[in-house]
Design an enzyme around this catalytic site. Structure first.
Site, PDB file in Angstrom:
ATOM      1  N   LYS A  35       2.385   5.052  -0.012  1.00  0.00           N
ATOM      2  CA  LYS A  35       1.446   5.188  -1.136  1.00  0.00           C
ATOM      3  C   LYS A  35       0.154   5.863  -0.700  1.00  0.00           C
ATOM      4  O   LYS A  35      -0.329   6.786  -1.347  1.00  0.00           O
ATOM      5  CB  LYS A  35       1.119   3.800  -1.720  1.00  0.00           C
ATOM      6  CG  LYS A  35       2.295   3.115  -2.373  1.00  0.00           C
ATOM      7  CD  LYS A  35       1.904   1.797  -2.994  1.00  0.00           C
ATOM      8  CE  LYS A  35       1.407   0.773  -1.983  1.00  0.00           C
ATOM      9  NZ  LYS A  35       2.396   0.390  -0.964  1.00  0.00           N
ATOM     10  N   THR A  36      -0.404   5.366   0.393  1.00  0.00           N
ATOM     11  CA  THR A  36      -1.661   5.942   0.865  1.00  0.00           C
ATOM     12  C   THR A  36      -1.438   7.391   1.289  1.00  0.00           C
ATOM     13  O   THR A  36      -2.268   8.268   1.045  1.00  0.00           O
ATOM     14  CB  THR A  36      -2.225   5.102   2.028  1.00  0.00           C
ATOM     15  OG1 THR A  36      -2.354   3.750   1.581  1.00  0.00           O
ATOM     16  CG2 THR A  36      -3.571   5.604   2.478  1.00  0.00           C
ATOM     17  N   ASP A 220      -6.611   3.753  -4.387  1.00  0.00           N
ATOM     18  CA  ASP A 220      -5.629   3.082  -3.522  1.00  0.00           C
ATOM     19  C   ASP A 220      -5.727   1.572  -3.749  1.00  0.00           C
ATOM     20  O   ASP A 220      -6.748   1.079  -4.225  1.00  0.00           O
ATOM     21  CB  ASP A 220      -5.954   3.412  -2.045  1.00  0.00           C
ATOM     22  CG  ASP A 220      -4.746   3.172  -1.128  1.00  0.00           C
ATOM     23  OD1 ASP A 220      -3.680   2.743  -1.624  1.00  0.00           O
ATOM     24  OD2 ASP A 220      -4.869   3.437   0.085  1.00  0.00           O
ATOM     25  N   GLU A 221      -4.670   0.833  -3.430  1.00  0.00           N
ATOM     26  CA  GLU A 221      -4.675  -0.643  -3.542  1.00  0.00           C
ATOM     27  C   GLU A 221      -5.101  -1.077  -4.947  1.00  0.00           C
ATOM     28  O   GLU A 221      -5.914  -2.000  -5.098  1.00  0.00           O
ATOM     29  CB  GLU A 221      -5.615  -1.266  -2.491  1.00  0.00           C
ATOM     30  CG  GLU A 221      -5.381  -0.784  -1.074  1.00  0.00           C
ATOM     31  CD  GLU A 221      -4.274  -1.558  -0.349  1.00  0.00           C
ATOM     32  OE1 GLU A 221      -3.605  -2.398  -0.992  1.00  0.00           O
ATOM     33  OE2 GLU A 221      -4.073  -1.288   0.843  1.00  0.00           O
ATOM     34  N   GLN A 251       1.286  -7.172  -3.177  1.00  0.00           N
ATOM     35  CA  GLN A 251       0.210  -7.242  -2.198  1.00  0.00           C
ATOM     36  C   GLN A 251      -1.134  -7.551  -2.840  1.00  0.00           C
ATOM     37  O   GLN A 251      -2.182  -7.277  -2.269  1.00  0.00           O
ATOM     38  CB  GLN A 251       0.114  -5.923  -1.421  1.00  0.00           C
ATOM     39  CG  GLN A 251       1.338  -5.653  -0.562  1.00  0.00           C
ATOM     40  CD  GLN A 251       1.130  -4.430   0.327  1.00  0.00           C
ATOM     41  OE1 GLN A 251       0.327  -4.451   1.248  1.00  0.00           O
ATOM     42  NE2 GLN A 251       1.843  -3.361   0.022  1.00  0.00           N
ATOM     43  N   ARG A 610       2.731  -5.505   8.019  1.00  0.00           N
ATOM     44  CA  ARG A 610       1.885  -4.676   8.889  1.00  0.00           C
ATOM     45  C   ARG A 610       2.650  -4.263  10.141  1.00  0.00           C
ATOM     46  O   ARG A 610       2.257  -3.351  10.856  1.00  0.00           O
ATOM     47  CB  ARG A 610       0.614  -5.438   9.333  1.00  0.00           C
ATOM     48  CG  ARG A 610      -0.380  -5.855   8.253  1.00  0.00           C
ATOM     49  CD  ARG A 610      -0.711  -4.765   7.313  1.00  0.00           C
ATOM     50  NE  ARG A 610       0.134  -4.874   6.132  1.00  0.00           N
ATOM     51  CZ  ARG A 610       0.327  -3.870   5.279  1.00  0.00           C
ATOM     52  NH1 ARG A 610      -0.239  -2.713   5.458  1.00  0.00           N
ATOM     53  NH2 ARG A 610       1.116  -4.013   4.224  1.00  0.00           N
TER      54      ARG A 610
HETATM   55  P1  ATP Z   1       0.700  -0.294   2.320  1.00  0.00           P
HETATM   56  O1  ATP Z   1       1.344  -0.863   1.087  1.00  0.00           O
HETATM   57  O2  ATP Z   1       0.837  -1.217   3.468  1.00  0.00           O
HETATM   58  O3  ATP Z   1      -0.670   0.182   2.065  1.00  0.00           O
HETATM   59  P2  ATP Z   1       1.637   2.400   2.033  1.00  0.00           P
HETATM   60  O4  ATP Z   1       2.637   2.379   0.944  1.00  0.00           O
HETATM   61  O5  ATP Z   1       0.294   2.872   1.698  1.00  0.00           O
HETATM   62  O6  ATP Z   1       1.598   0.969   2.733  1.00  0.00           O
HETATM   63  P3  ATP Z   1       1.525   4.332   4.140  1.00  0.00           P
HETATM   64  O7  ATP Z   1       0.550   3.641   4.965  1.00  0.00           O
HETATM   65  O8  ATP Z   1       1.092   5.499   3.345  1.00  0.00           O
HETATM   66  O9  ATP Z   1       2.253   3.266   3.188  1.00  0.00           O
HETATM   67  O10 ATP Z   1       2.765   4.769   5.005  1.00  0.00           O
HETATM   68  C1  ATP Z   1       3.391   3.865   5.905  1.00  0.00           C
HETATM   69  C2  ATP Z   1       3.831   4.591   7.157  1.00  0.00           C
HETATM   70  O11 ATP Z   1       4.952   5.406   6.883  1.00  0.00           O
HETATM   71  C3  ATP Z   1       2.765   5.501   7.716  1.00  0.00           C
HETATM   72  O12 ATP Z   1       2.844   5.479   9.125  1.00  0.00           O
HETATM   73  C4  ATP Z   1       3.180   6.861   7.184  1.00  0.00           C
HETATM   74  O13 ATP Z   1       2.699   7.902   7.997  1.00  0.00           O
HETATM   75  C5  ATP Z   1       4.689   6.768   7.229  1.00  0.00           C
HETATM   76  N1  ATP Z   1       5.365   7.615   6.232  1.00  0.00           N
HETATM   77  C6  ATP Z   1       5.229   7.543   4.896  1.00  0.00           C
HETATM   78  N2  ATP Z   1       6.006   8.449   4.285  1.00  0.00           N
HETATM   79  C7  ATP Z   1       6.658   9.120   5.249  1.00  0.00           C
HETATM   80  C8  ATP Z   1       7.620  10.178   5.256  1.00  0.00           C
HETATM   81  N3  ATP Z   1       8.073  10.753   4.143  1.00  0.00           N
HETATM   82  N4  ATP Z   1       8.076  10.611   6.456  1.00  0.00           N
HETATM   83  C9  ATP Z   1       7.632  10.035   7.601  1.00  0.00           C
HETATM   84  N5  ATP Z   1       6.734   9.033   7.660  1.00  0.00           N
HETATM   85  C10 ATP Z   1       6.256   8.575   6.501  1.00  0.00           C
HETATM   86 MG    MG Z   2      -1.579   1.925   1.789  1.00  0.00          MG
END
Ligand code: ATP
Ligand code: MG
Length: 729
Positions: A35-36, A220-221, A251, A610
């Site tokens: 997402k981020t 975000d969040e 979350q 995490r």
């Molecule tokens: P959270 O809910 O904990 O905030 P999130 O959904 O925001 O998580 P991110 O932090 O954006 O998730 O991504 C999680 C991890 O996966 C990061 O290390 C990111 O670089 C990696 N990642 C996300 N998408 C891809 C992708 N398509 N290919 C490779 N790595 C990815």
């Molecule tokens: Mg995130």
């Protein structure tokens, strides 16, 4: 234009979100699904492909750290700075607006921020002025009431008491509080948001300007926005603006501070037409960790529902460590990290997460003992406060004249006519003669190296310290502290300063005297009677530790420590969750209601997700917290992780203990709470004598199965399932 660097390394759903046409967009997805990453790439896309100026974009993150990371990543993707873009937390952005438009916001130009401790002190003072009994009306409760109203966007004028005594009193306090803040130009955290919202409503011209400026808003969040933040966004976006939000209902961990998960559901209605995109692939964790998280969170009712999958390796099992006590727990974690480092891994990659800030102390001490660098995030602590640091600097000089940092800090605080030029002179002498600033001062005074007035003032300062020391040899610690804050002139200094902030500084200084008294009592109880000098040295160490002075430098490879709440959005190869005990996590304050319990479970979900490679869950059989020894059962959350994913770890030489409850874990959910009795978690039931209630948790199986129920009339109770005669409703 070559856009491959923006779109590479995105999966289909992510790419769809990043490149979606300008408009309203909701990305709803579980932890670690990117997402981020989508937000960062979308911003880069808007600038590079849609040709937007960075200044037209507003991005909201949850912490300042996340904000600076986001900025860094975007600049990396674009290969150019994005100076004009606004990135920050809701509070940070509101603060920025109010500083710029203080007049329109009806604030004094130099308005001050009231942090939560300051706020509590102010409330206490008001209770006193209003002649309200603090025993009956605890200050904390009043503070909580005020913040809750502000989070909902309500001022005292919006509220009615309907003749209710409680409401009437709270309202009186709220009114007095508002007046005090208004009078002294103080703004608390909730007020920042509330004022920023009112700023829009009261100044259409200003709103119009910002609506034009920020045509793209990204958040975000999003699951943790509260009512006032949501309203603020809504007004800012107006009819023209576009808004992209990403979030995960599982979350949402700030319900206790007014966050509303419903905002996610409401979004598609309030911002219609809005596109909804779901991401389902997790890129962060091993499949073992992900399965554990999915299972755990499935115990919550009323989720928006989503299942995450990963192509990642199975990875190691989740290790569960049952410690004897909190020292053993800390030692275990330090041990595991040492092994990790021996394998050539970094300390930066390890994090220890805990439910309550009070747990960090034991961990810090364990790290200090073995010289392991560590860093703690968040929590502005008592000993970090300016006035406390100043007072401590005097005591440090008493204990050690060569403490240059302390010397620099207070030689002219409060002001005693020792200017920068004089201090610079002293520095030069110290450097040339390779002595401390104190010794340099001695020489400078003795050899007439300073002007007459400067020499007199420096001499006066040195006399003061010597006098404090003399006093300290013959008096109890708290008297010494009291003497120091008065003789140094710190008290008079803040008294002269005036205003709310100064009041709270004065109270903090008084609090320091109390802290010294408590410290002396503790050391008397523990050890053989220490000397006055030893006790003072001990107190100084304690303060340094509490202020985080023992922590690693910014660039040193160091273990990370933080609360579960502040770990949101982050990821680490190695994660420890400490203190997984009933009463601590889930926290006892939240365990009595189903909503509270579910929020704790989401917090645990945040913690587990995490972890990238390896996860440890630790609990202690006995733990000293707030001066009391507690014996707690392991957290139900451990048992909610399927048994086949867990592995019990033992340290060499550790006595065997019964493991039966672990193995019963799987049975726990299916046994008592299973379909047989027709009773499941969250279910409403009726008991012949306690009446109706909600099932909060179940333990054990067969004849031993126990059920925790929160009864509407009598509160939480544990019952033996076999005898409870419950009727499912
Ligand atoms: P959270 O809910 O904990 O905030 P999130 O959904 O925001 O998580 P991110 O932090 O954006 O998730 O991504 C999680 C991890 O996966 C990061 O290390 C990111 O670089 C990696 N990642 C996300 N998408 C891809 C992708 N398509 N290919 C490779 N790595 C990815
Ligand atoms: Mg995130």
């Amino acid at each position: 234009m070559d856009v491959s660097h923006i779109l590479n390394s995105l999966n289909d759903a992510q790419r769809q979100a990043v490149t979606a046409e300008k408009g309203n967009l909701l990305v709803l997805a579980g932890a670690g699904s990117g997402k981020t990453r989508v937000l960062v790439h979308r911003i880069a896309w808007l600038i590079q492909i849609e040709g937007m100026a960075p200044a037209g974009i507003l991005a909201v993150t949850f912490t300042n750290k996340a904000a600076s990371e986001m900025r860094g990543r975007i600049e990396m993707l674009l290969g150019q700075p994005i100076g004009g873009m606004w990135v920050g937390t809701f509070h940070g952005l509101a603060h920025r607006l109010l500083r710029t438009h203080w007049q329109e916001a009806g604030l004094p130009e130099k308005f001050q921020i009231l942090d939560s401790d300051d706020q509590l002190r102010l409330v206490k003072r008001l209770l006193h002025t209003l002649d309200l009994d603090e025993g009956k009306w605890p200050a904390k409760q009043c503070q909580w009431f005020i913040n809750q109203q502000k989070d909902e966007g309500l001022r005292s004028t919006h509220l009615e008491h309907y003749g209710d005594d409680y409401n009437r009193t709270m309202l009186t306090v709220y009114q007095a509080y508002e007046q005090a803040c208004e009078r002294t130009g103080m703004v608390d955290f909730g007020e920042l948001l509330l004022r920023a919202h009112e700023l829009w409503l009261k100044n259409p011209g200003l709103l119009d300007y910002y609506q034009h400026r920020f045509s793209e808003i990204l958040v975000d969040e999003f699951q943790d926005t509260n009512a006032i933040q949501y309203a603020w966004l809504r007004v800012l976006a107006g009819k023209r603006g576009h808004i992209t939000v990403v979030g995960d209902d599982d979350q949402s961990i700030y319900g206790w501070r007014g966050a509303r998960i419903e905002n996610i559901q409401q979004f598609t209605r309030d911002f219609a037409p809005a596109t909804l995109i779901r991401l389902e692939q997790n890129y962060r964790s091993t499949s073992t960790i992900l399965k554990a998280a999915n299972q755990l969170i499935s115990n919550n009712a009323g989720r928006l529902g989503k299942e995450l999958w990963t192509e990642g390796a199975e990875g190691e099992p989740i290790s569960v460590y049952a410690a004897f006590n909190e020292q053993d727990e800390a030692r275990f974690m330090v041990d595991q990290i040492e092994q990790w480092v021996r394998k050539g891994r970094r300390r930066d990659d390890c994090v220890i997460l805990y439910r309550s800030n009070a747990q960090s102390r034991e961990l810090e001490e364990a790290m200090l003992r073995v010289g392991m660098p560590y860093r703690i995030y968040g929590g502005f602590r008592f000993y970090e406060r300016l006035e406390i640091r100043n007072a401590m600097a005097y005591l440090r000089l008493v204990a050690n004249r060569d403490d240059d940092a302390a010397f620099e800090r207070v030689i002219n605080t409060p002001v005693r006519g020792i200017g920068n030029a004089t201090i610079e002179n002293l520095r030069i002498i110290a450097r040339e003669q390779r002595v401390s600033l104190w010794q340099a001062s001695q020489r400078a005074v003795a050899h007439g190296l300073l002007g007459a007035r400067a020499a007199q003032n420096v001499g006066g300062f040195m006399n003061l310290i010597n006098q404090l020391e003399e006093y300290s040899t013959e008096h109890e610690l708290h008297l010494v502290v009291d003497y120091a804050i008065k003789q140094s002139g710190l008290i008079q200094h803040h008294e002269k300063e005036g205003g709310e902030k100064a009041n709270s500084r004065l109270e903090n200084l008084e609090e320091l005297v109390n802290a010294a008294k408590a410290f002396a009592m503790e050391t008397n109880a523990n050890d053989s009677e220490p000397s006055n000098a030893e006790r003072l040295a001990g107190f100084i160490d304690k303060a340094a530790l509490d202020a985080g002075d023992a922590q690693a430098d910014e660039h040193e490879d160091a273990v990370q420590m933080m609360t579960l709440h502040s770990a949101k959005g982050l990821e680490f190869p190695l994660v420890f969750i400490a203190g997984m005990e009933e009463g601590l996590f889930p926290h006892k304050m939240s365990a009595d209601s189903l909503e509270g319990l579910e929020e704790e479970r989401r917090l645990c979900y945040v913690g587990i997700t995490r972890a990238m490679e390896k996860l440890y869950l630790c609990h202690a059989e006995s733990r000293r917290l707030h001066g009391e020894e507690n014996f707690s059962r392991p957290s139900r959350f451990i048992k909610e992780v399927p048994a086949e994913l867990r592995q019990e770890v033992r340290m060499k030489g550790q006595i065997n203990r019964a493991t039966s409850w672990h193995d019963n874990a799987a049975a726990q959910a299916s046994g008592a709470a299973g379909s047989g009795g027709g009773i499941r978690l969250g279910q409403r039931v009726r008991h012949p004598s306690f009446g109706e209630g909600v099932v909060l948790s179940c333990e054990g199986n067969g004849n031993n199965a126990r059920i925790q129920i929160n009864f509407d009339a009598v509160g939480g109770k544990w019952l033996v399932a076999a005898y409870a005669r419950l009727e499912a409703l």
